[in-house]
Design a protein around this motif. Sequence first.
Motif, PDB file in Angstrom:
ATOM      1  N   GLN A 181      -7.552  -0.315  -2.972  1.00 33.10           N
ATOM      2  CA  GLN A 181      -8.306  -0.930  -1.881  1.00 33.10           C
ATOM      3  C   GLN A 181      -7.308  -1.468  -0.862  1.00 33.10           C
ATOM      4  O   GLN A 181      -6.542  -2.382  -1.164  1.00 33.10           O
ATOM      5  N   THR A 183      -4.926  -3.397  -3.294  1.00 28.78           N
ATOM      6  CA  THR A 183      -5.324  -3.980  -4.575  1.00 28.78           C
ATOM      7  C   THR A 183      -5.784  -2.864  -5.493  1.00 28.78           C
ATOM      8  O   THR A 183      -6.600  -2.023  -5.106  1.00 28.78           O
ATOM      9  N   GLU A 192       0.808  -1.219   0.000  1.00 28.69           N
ATOM     10  CA  GLU A 192       0.000   0.000   0.000  1.00 28.69           C
ATOM     11  C   GLU A 192       0.841   1.268   0.000  1.00 28.69           C
ATOM     12  O   GLU A 192       0.439   2.272  -0.580  1.00 28.69           O
ATOM     13  N   ASP A 204      -6.206  -3.371   2.645  1.00 27.70           N
ATOM     14  CA  ASP A 204      -6.777  -4.448   3.460  1.00 27.70           C
ATOM     15  C   ASP A 204      -6.384  -4.371   4.933  1.00 27.70           C
ATOM     16  O   ASP A 204      -6.757  -5.224   5.723  1.00 27.70           O
TER      17      ASP A 204
END
Length: 111
Positions: free
Chosen positions: A89, A97, A63, A91
């Motif tokens: 996205q 993602t 990320e 997590d």
Amino acid sequence: MPHPDWEDISAFFELEEFATKASITRASEKVADVLGIFDDPTQMATLGEFEFDGPGPRFVCREDEVSQVLRGDTAVIEGRTFDVLEEPQLDGTGIATLILAVPNVIYNARL
């Protein structure tokens, strides 16, 4: 949000292991070069007479490497160009993602 201290995920995203490189651009300017796992399901799964249309292409990465990526950016992965459909996205473990799509192309059919 930082990933847990007990796990070093950087080894997972190495070119020598599983990763591939994605070049992210916005308005023809480079945003980032990111290492991650590219998944492009192209087959439709079947179970008896039912068909399952799986999700489109995606790119899983760290990320912190995609913090500047925005919806509408372009990703070039393995020589193919994709549109980034939404913000990364996250997590909660340090992994993100990118949901991708093949760009719409309008062809001149000369009709």
